[in-house]
Design a protein around this motif. Structure first.
Motif, PDB file in Angstrom:
ATOM      1  N   ARG A 140      43.517  82.053 -20.803  1.00 35.30           N
ATOM      2  CA  ARG A 140      43.180  81.507 -19.490  1.00 35.30           C
ATOM      3  C   ARG A 140      41.953  80.618 -19.616  1.00 35.30           C
ATOM      4  O   ARG A 140      40.954  80.985 -20.256  1.00 35.30           O
ATOM      5  CB  ARG A 140      42.903  82.623 -18.479  1.00 35.30           C
ATOM      6  CG  ARG A 140      44.116  83.493 -18.155  1.00 35.30           C
ATOM      7  CD  ARG A 140      43.816  84.377 -16.945  1.00 35.30           C
ATOM      8  NE  ARG A 140      43.457  83.594 -15.777  1.00 35.30           N
ATOM      9  CZ  ARG A 140      44.345  83.048 -14.944  1.00 35.30           C
ATOM     10  NH1 ARG A 140      45.637  83.197 -15.140  1.00 35.30           N
ATOM     11  NH2 ARG A 140      43.935  82.350 -13.906  1.00 35.30           N
ATOM     12  N   VAL A 141      42.030  79.448 -18.973  1.00 35.99           N
ATOM     13  CA  VAL A 141      40.888  78.536 -18.985  1.00 35.99           C
ATOM     14  C   VAL A 141      39.695  79.137 -18.264  1.00 35.99           C
ATOM     15  O   VAL A 141      38.539  78.918 -18.655  1.00 35.99           O
ATOM     16  CB  VAL A 141      41.297  77.183 -18.362  1.00 35.99           C
ATOM     17  CG1 VAL A 141      40.084  76.328 -18.043  1.00 35.99           C
ATOM     18  CG2 VAL A 141      42.241  76.431 -19.304  1.00 35.99           C
TER      19      VAL A 141
ATOM     20  N   ARG B  87      50.420  71.896 -12.287  1.00 36.96           N
ATOM     21  CA  ARG B  87      50.623  73.108 -11.488  1.00 36.96           C
ATOM     22  C   ARG B  87      49.509  73.354 -10.483  1.00 36.96           C
ATOM     23  O   ARG B  87      49.561  74.322  -9.729  1.00 36.96           O
ATOM     24  CB  ARG B  87      50.740  74.317 -12.418  1.00 36.96           C
ATOM     25  CG  ARG B  87      51.999  74.306 -13.260  1.00 36.96           C
ATOM     26  CD  ARG B  87      52.063  75.503 -14.182  1.00 36.96           C
ATOM     27  NE  ARG B  87      51.010  75.474 -15.187  1.00 36.96           N
ATOM     28  CZ  ARG B  87      50.870  76.379 -16.150  1.00 36.96           C
ATOM     29  NH1 ARG B  87      51.702  77.383 -16.227  1.00 36.96           N
ATOM     30  NH2 ARG B  87      49.900  76.266 -17.034  1.00 36.96           N
ATOM     31  N   THR B  88      48.480  72.501 -10.483  1.00 38.06           N
ATOM     32  CA  THR B  88      47.319  72.753  -9.630  1.00 38.06           C
ATOM     33  C   THR B  88      47.692  72.777  -8.152  1.00 38.06           C
ATOM     34  O   THR B  88      47.237  73.637  -7.387  1.00 38.06           O
ATOM     35  CB  THR B  88      46.238  71.688  -9.877  1.00 38.06           C
ATOM     36  OG1 THR B  88      45.832  71.746 -11.252  1.00 38.06           O
ATOM     37  CG2 THR B  88      45.025  71.916  -8.983  1.00 38.06           C
TER      38      THR B  88
ATOM     39  N   ALA C 126      43.638  76.660 -14.745  1.00 35.24           N
ATOM     40  CA  ALA C 126      42.669  76.344 -13.688  1.00 35.24           C
ATOM     41  C   ALA C 126      41.272  76.811 -14.071  1.00 35.24           C
ATOM     42  O   ALA C 126      41.089  77.909 -14.622  1.00 35.24           O
ATOM     43  CB  ALA C 126      43.095  76.985 -12.376  1.00 35.24           C
ATOM     44  N   TRP C 127      40.279  75.999 -13.732  1.00 35.27           N
ATOM     45  CA  TRP C 127      38.858  76.319 -13.898  1.00 35.27           C
ATOM     46  C   TRP C 127      38.222  76.202 -12.520  1.00 35.27           C
ATOM     47  O   TRP C 127      38.493  75.237 -11.790  1.00 35.27           O
ATOM     48  CB  TRP C 127      38.229  75.333 -14.872  1.00 35.27           C
ATOM     49  CG  TRP C 127      37.078  75.868 -15.684  1.00 35.27           C
ATOM     50  CD1 TRP C 127      36.948  77.110 -16.212  1.00 35.27           C
ATOM     51  CD2 TRP C 127      35.916  75.129 -16.076  1.00 35.27           C
ATOM     52  NE1 TRP C 127      35.773  77.207 -16.924  1.00 35.27           N
ATOM     53  CE2 TRP C 127      35.127  76.001 -16.856  1.00 35.27           C
ATOM     54  CE3 TRP C 127      35.471  73.831 -15.861  1.00 35.27           C
ATOM     55  CZ2 TRP C 127      33.907  75.620 -17.410  1.00 35.27           C
ATOM     56  CZ3 TRP C 127      34.256  73.439 -16.425  1.00 35.27           C
ATOM     57  CH2 TRP C 127      33.481  74.324 -17.184  1.00 35.27           C
ATOM     58  N   PRO C 128      37.399  77.149 -12.101  1.00 33.24           N
ATOM     59  CA  PRO C 128      36.858  77.125 -10.738  1.00 33.24           C
ATOM     60  C   PRO C 128      36.124  75.828 -10.406  1.00 33.24           C
ATOM     61  O   PRO C 128      35.483  75.221 -11.280  1.00 33.24           O
ATOM     62  CB  PRO C 128      35.899  78.327 -10.725  1.00 33.24           C
ATOM     63  CG  PRO C 128      36.440  79.249 -11.769  1.00 33.24           C
ATOM     64  CD  PRO C 128      36.977  78.360 -12.844  1.00 33.24           C
ATOM     65  N   LEU C 129      36.199  75.437  -9.140  1.00 30.31           N
ATOM     66  CA  LEU C 129      35.542  74.201  -8.709  1.00 30.31           C
ATOM     67  C   LEU C 129      34.046  74.226  -9.010  1.00 30.31           C
ATOM     68  O   LEU C 129      33.463  73.210  -9.409  1.00 30.31           O
ATOM     69  CB  LEU C 129      35.759  73.997  -7.203  1.00 30.31           C
ATOM     70  CG  LEU C 129      37.211  73.950  -6.703  1.00 30.31           C
ATOM     71  CD1 LEU C 129      37.226  73.692  -5.198  1.00 30.31           C
ATOM     72  CD2 LEU C 129      38.014  72.900  -7.441  1.00 30.31           C
TER      73      LEU C 129
ATOM     74  N   ALA D 106      46.667  79.285  -6.108  1.00 31.68           N
ATOM     75  CA  ALA D 106      45.632  80.285  -6.366  1.00 31.68           C
ATOM     76  C   ALA D 106      45.286  80.291  -7.847  1.00 31.68           C
ATOM     77  O   ALA D 106      46.170  80.206  -8.708  1.00 31.68           O
ATOM     78  CB  ALA D 106      46.109  81.670  -5.926  1.00 31.68           C
ATOM     79  N   ILE D 107      44.005  80.405  -8.146  1.00 30.94           N
ATOM     80  CA  ILE D 107      43.549  80.256  -9.524  1.00 30.94           C
ATOM     81  C   ILE D 107      44.156  81.306 -10.444  1.00 30.94           C
ATOM     82  O   ILE D 107      44.440  81.041 -11.613  1.00 30.94           O
ATOM     83  CB  ILE D 107      42.001  80.270  -9.585  1.00 30.94           C
ATOM     84  CG1 ILE D 107      41.520  79.768 -10.954  1.00 30.94           C
ATOM     85  CG2 ILE D 107      41.452  81.656  -9.285  1.00 30.94           C
ATOM     86  CD1 ILE D 107      40.040  79.482 -10.997  1.00 30.94           C
ATOM     87  N   GLU D 108      44.418  82.502  -9.917  1.00 32.38           N
ATOM     88  CA  GLU D 108      44.999  83.551 -10.761  1.00 32.38           C
ATOM     89  C   GLU D 108      46.454  83.241 -11.127  1.00 32.38           C
ATOM     90  O   GLU D 108      47.011  83.859 -12.053  1.00 32.38           O
ATOM     91  CB  GLU D 108      44.903  84.916 -10.079  1.00 32.38           C
ATOM     92  CG  GLU D 108      45.616  85.042  -8.765  1.00 32.38           C
ATOM     93  CD  GLU D 108      44.742  84.664  -7.571  1.00 32.38           C
ATOM     94  OE1 GLU D 108      45.132  84.960  -6.421  1.00 32.38           O
ATOM     95  OE2 GLU D 108      43.657  84.062  -7.797  1.00 32.38           O
ATOM     96  N   GLN D 109      47.075  82.274 -10.437  1.00 31.10           N
ATOM     97  CA  GLN D 109      48.456  81.899 -10.729  1.00 31.10           C
ATOM     98  C   GLN D 109      48.553  80.689 -11.664  1.00 31.10           C
ATOM     99  O   GLN D 109      49.653  80.233 -11.974  1.00 31.10           O
ATOM    100  CB  GLN D 109      49.200  81.592  -9.425  1.00 31.10           C
ATOM    101  CG  GLN D 109      49.308  82.781  -8.487  1.00 31.10           C
ATOM    102  CD  GLN D 109      49.938  82.405  -7.160  1.00 31.10           C
ATOM    103  OE1 GLN D 109      50.210  81.243  -6.880  1.00 31.10           O
ATOM    104  NE2 GLN D 109      50.195  83.411  -6.326  1.00 31.10           N
ATOM    105  N   ASP D 110      47.427  80.181 -12.105  1.00 30.99           N
ATOM    106  CA  ASP D 110      47.415  78.993 -12.957  1.00 30.99           C
ATOM    107  C   ASP D 110      46.476  79.246 -14.132  1.00 30.99           C
ATOM    108  O   ASP D 110      45.257  79.258 -13.969  1.00 30.99           O
ATOM    109  CB  ASP D 110      46.963  77.772 -12.159  1.00 30.99           C
ATOM    110  CG  ASP D 110      46.987  76.487 -12.968  1.00 30.99           C
ATOM    111  OD1 ASP D 110      47.365  76.532 -14.147  1.00 30.99           O
ATOM    112  OD2 ASP D 110      46.612  75.434 -12.420  1.00 30.99           O
TER     113      ASP D 110
END
Length: 358
Positions: free
Chosen positions: A330-331, A195-196, A211-214, A204-208
């Motif tokens: 959430r990751v 889904r990335t 996801a972990w920030p870069l 967008a990170i809030e939609q996944d």
């Protein structure tokens, strides 16, 4: 009464789903005394099950969603199924639309309904791991074959175990030497999941929830290199994720951090996982592959339950799970310190792992 040829297993799943089939395939091989044939989708099934004694033949659809009337590939698969219409068939497909597609193909191939068993008729228990669910399903016998094969008890907790053939080991060694990586402890990071990326860029990170920030990935790479200075940190993924991984590499700004998304066909990735020091991954298919190859693993979960889907460690290895229900959803709630501590807590890798590509 039909004879008992190669049992046939059908699953139209992703990489991780296909990895998780291995204990079931092994069980059916033992029950029927013959290796299994596998009908699947994607580019990975042949590579996953190359040199595996529990698999005889693999047919994989590359475009499974194309309408049947327009798909030569599906008609070839129906012909392949027709040649196996006397086999016991284990349909492991839980998704309703894909299940209807499978049932239509079986009917067109002339496979009798009495030859088929369906996973959807075996309910998933609360907190039951998917591998254990599949193994319980493997106790079922299509009605036409009852009394024709042995029952077999397999302890819950079985883990997928995959092999690497000699050609893949040799290819991996050549690649490692050419990249100047041979002899370094290799720590693999798998930041992306299915889904990335969207058609128009990174989701967008809030939609996944996976996801972990870069910046977190880059900070983890720095911590790994501080702890293990001789290591090389490899950012892994598929070719379409190359730009995403390059963003992490640019933030890390270290010659010891490399993006290799364009350089890891499946057979090379298997060999690399067989000799790597460790892996840190979000919940995605390559994490299951790492566990099946015996690579020490830290895996971060979002909203999906690890009770059902955590990668299972092959014998002699370990998987550490972070996040996921009931502890989180959430990751991005996980800190770099939490992930780094979990990575540091993995058991030391024996030097013998490097002999896998020697």
């Amino acid at each position: 009464m039909p004879t008992s040829p190669h049992p046939l297993v059908i699953r139209f799943g992703r990489l991780g789903d296909t990895v998780l089939l291995q204990p079931l395939l092994h069980k059916l091989q033992q029950r029927y005394g013959e290796p299994c044939d596998l009908l699947a989708i994607g580019t990975w099934p042949q590579g996953l099950y190359a040199d595996q004694p529990e698999v005889a033949d693999v047919s994989a659809l590359q475009t499974p969603h194309r309408p049947l009337l327009l798909s030569r590939e599906q008609w070839r698969a129906i012909g392949w199924l027709r040649q196996r219409r006397d086999a016991p068939v284990y349909v492991c497909e839980p998704q309703p639309r894909a299940l209807l597609r499978v049932q239509r193909m079986l009917r067109l191939a002339g496979v009798p309904s009495t030859h088929c068993a369906y996973l959807v008729d075996t309910s998933l228990r609360e907190h039951e791991h998917w591998v254990d669910h599949l193994l319980r399903f493997g106790d079922c016998t299509p009605s036409a074959f009852r009394g024709r094969c042995d029952t077999l008890v397999v302890d819950p907790g079985a883990a997928p175990q995959l092999r690497v053939d000699a050609a893949a080991r040799a290819d991996c060694e050549r690649w490692l030497r050419a990249r100047g990586l041979y002899g370094h402890p290799l720590v693999l990071l798998q930041p992306a999941n299915k889904r990335t990326l969207r058609w128009n860029g990174v989701r967008a990170i809030e939609q996944d929830d996976k996801a972990w920030p870069l910046q977190q990935w880059a900070a983890l790479a720095w911590t790994i290199l501080e702890t293990l200075p001789s290591a090389r940190v490899l950012l892994c993924g598929c070719p379409r994720e190359a730009d995403y991984l390059e963003s992490i590499r640019a933030i890390a700004a270290s010659e010891a951090v490399l993006s290799v998304a364009d350089e890891l066909p499946l057979m090379r990735l298997k060999a690399l996982l067989a000799c790597a020091h460790s892996m840190v991954s979000v919940d995605t298919g390559p994490a299951h592959l790492a566990a099946a190859m015996g690579c020490p693993l830290v895996v971060m979960f979002g909203g999906v339950s690890p009770a059902h889907w955590a990668p299972r460690a092959a014998p002699g290895s370990v998987v550490t799970v972070l996040g996921g229900p009931p502890h989180g959803s959430r990751v991005d709630a996980l800190t770099v310190e939490q992930v780094a501590d979990a990575w540091c807590g993995l058991p030391p890798t024996r030097h013998a792992r490097w002999q896998a590509v020697a």
